[in-house]
Scaffold this active site. Structure first.
Site, PDB file in Angstrom:
ATOM      1  N   GLY A  12      31.133  -2.824  -5.155  1.00 23.76           N
ATOM      2  CA  GLY A  12      29.931  -3.642  -5.268  1.00 23.76           C
ATOM      3  C   GLY A  12      30.101  -4.958  -4.533  1.00 23.76           C
ATOM      4  N   ARG A  15      27.133  -8.018  -2.548  1.00 22.33           N
ATOM      5  CA  ARG A  15      26.251  -9.056  -3.089  1.00 22.33           C
ATOM      6  C   ARG A  15      26.781  -9.554  -4.432  1.00 22.33           C
ATOM      7  NH1 ARG A  15      21.052  -5.203  -4.685  1.00 22.33           N
ATOM      8  NH2 ARG A  15      22.160  -3.884  -6.190  1.00 22.33           N
ATOM      9  N   ASP A  59      28.742   5.053  -1.822  1.00 18.28           N
ATOM     10  CA  ASP A  59      28.044   5.050  -3.102  1.00 18.28           C
ATOM     11  C   ASP A  59      29.070   5.483  -4.136  1.00 18.28           C
ATOM     12  OD1 ASP A  59      26.547   5.444  -5.369  1.00 18.28           O
ATOM     13  OD2 ASP A  59      25.048   6.747  -4.435  1.00 18.28           O
ATOM     14  N   VAL A  60      29.494   4.560  -5.002  1.00 18.54           N
ATOM     15  CA  VAL A  60      30.584   4.882  -5.924  1.00 18.54           C
ATOM     16  C   VAL A  60      30.188   5.949  -6.942  1.00 18.54           C
ATOM     17  CG1 VAL A  60      31.703   2.637  -5.652  1.00 18.54           C
ATOM     18  CG2 VAL A  60      30.049   2.991  -7.519  1.00 18.54           C
ATOM     19  N   TYR A 150      23.515   1.231 -21.025  1.00 21.53           N
ATOM     20  CA  TYR A 150      24.295   0.172 -20.382  1.00 21.53           C
ATOM     21  C   TYR A 150      25.366  -0.343 -21.338  1.00 21.53           C
ATOM     22  CZ  TYR A 150      25.372  -4.244 -18.026  1.00 21.53           C
ATOM     23  OH  TYR A 150      26.018  -5.298 -17.403  1.00 21.53           O
ATOM     24  N   ALA A 152      26.638   1.241 -23.867  1.00 19.89           N
ATOM     25  CA  ALA A 152      27.616   2.313 -24.055  1.00 19.89           C
ATOM     26  C   ALA A 152      28.602   2.354 -22.893  1.00 19.89           C
ATOM     27  CB  ALA A 152      26.898   3.652 -24.199  1.00 19.89           C
ATOM     28  N   LYS A 154      29.521  -0.097 -20.845  1.00 21.83           N
ATOM     29  CA  LYS A 154      30.412  -1.258 -20.808  1.00 21.83           C
ATOM     30  C   LYS A 154      31.420  -1.228 -21.958  1.00 21.83           C
ATOM     31  CE  LYS A 154      28.854  -3.121 -17.047  1.00 21.83           C
ATOM     32  NZ  LYS A 154      29.706  -3.156 -15.835  1.00 21.83           N
TER      33      LYS A 154
END
Length: 253
Positions: A12, A15, A59-60, A150, A152, A154
Site C-alpha cells: 500500500g 499513498r 494487487d495484494v 473490517y 474482524a 484487524k
C-alpha cells in the site's frame, strides 16, 4: 540488528501512510520495495524517492501476483523490514455486508500480510533477523458498528502479529502492530464523505465529528504514524515484540 543490506518491503505504498513510510525508509538509506496497485502513483513515488524506490505493481488480494512479487524481492536478497500497510474497509450494516465484501477485506487485510510473512520471514531469519510491522487500526482493539468485517480483519491481524512474534522471537525477528485512529488519508476522506451523504452535515462538520472522538480532538497525520514505524524498525526497539501500539489521539484511552 546489524545488516549490510538494508531493505524494506512496504505494501500500500502509493499513498497515505504507506507512501510516507516508503519515503522515510528511502531517506534512511533503505532499498524500498514499494507495492501497490496504482502504477501512476508508484511512478510518482519513485520520482520523489529516487533510485532507492523499487516499485512493484501488485494487487495484494491476488495471491498469485503477490507470490510472484515475493520471488522478485528474494531474488535480490531477503528484506530487513516488512511493513504490511495495505488495507481496505467496508462500511455497511451486517445485513448489507456481502460475502464478496468479506472475501476482499480478509484477502487484503489478513491473507496478504500472512503470505508476505510466510514467504519472506524464513529468509529474514536465515540472514540474521529483522522487523515485521503490521499496520492495524483502533478497530483491532474494539468493536465499531457498521464495520463488522473490517473489525474482524484487524482483530485477526493482531492475532497473527502476536503469534508470529512468539514463533520468531528466538530467530531475531520482532513482530509488532501499529493501531492508528483516524489518519489524514483517503480512507478518512471517504468516511467524511459518507457521513456528509447520510447525515446532511458539511464536510467540515463531518471532519469535526470524527476528530472529536479522540482526546486530542484532531486527526492523526501520516507522518506521525510513520515516526512510530521507524522507531519499531530501529535498533532501539530490539526488545519489543508482540506489542500493539495505539496512535489514536487517546480515543481508546
Amino acid at each position: 540488528m546489524t545488516t549490510t543490506q538494508k531493505t524494506v518491503v512496504v505494501t500500500g505504498a502509493s499513498r497515505g501512510i504507506g507512501r510516507t513510510v516508503a519515503l522515510s525508509f528511502a531517506r534512511e538509506g533503505y532499498r524500498v520495495w514499494a507495492l501497490a496497485r496504482a502504477a501512476d502513483a508508484l511512478e510518482s513515488l519513485a520520482k520523489e524517492g529516487g533510485e532507492r524506490i523499487r516499485p512493484l505493481v501488485v494487487d495484494v488480494a491476488n495471491e498469485e501476483a503477490l507470490l510472484a512479487a515475493t520471488k522478485t524481492i528474494l531474488a535480490e536478497g531477503p528484506p530487513t523490514v516488512i511493513v504490511n500497510n495495505a488495507g481496505i474497509t467496508v462500511s455497511a450494516p451486517l445485513t448489507k455486508t456481502s460475502t464478496a465484501d468479506v472475501a476482499r477485506v480478509m484477502a487484503v487485510n489478513v491473507t496478504a500480510p500472512f503470505l508476505l510473512c510466510r514467504e519472506l520471514m524464513p529468509a529474514m531469519a536465515k540472514a540474521g533477523g529483522g522487523r515485521v510491522i503490521n499496520i492495524g487500526s483502533m478497530a483491532a482493539e474494539r468493536g465499531m458498528k457498521y464495520t463488522s468485517i473490517y473489525c474482524a480483519s484487524k482483530h485477526a491481524l493482531l492475532g497473527l502479529t502476536r503469534a508470529l512474534a512468539v514463533e520468531y522471537a528466538k530467530k531475531n525477528i520482532t513482530v509488532n502492530q501499529v493501531n492508528p485512529g483516524w489518519v489524514e488519508t483517503d480512507m478518512f476522506a471517504n468516511a467524511t464523505a459518507a457521513i456528509s451523504q447520510t447525515t446532511g452535515r458539511s464536510g467540515d462538520q463531518a471532519r469535526e465529528a470524527l476528530a472529536s472522538m479522540n482526546a486530542l480532538g484532531r486527526i492523526i497525520q501520516p507522518e506521525e504514524v510513520t515516526a512510530l514505524v521507524m522507531f519499531l524498525a530501529s535498533d532501539a526497539a530490539a526488545a519489543i515484540t508482540g506489542a500493539a501500539y495505539a496512535i489514536d489521539g487517546g480515543e481508546l484511552g
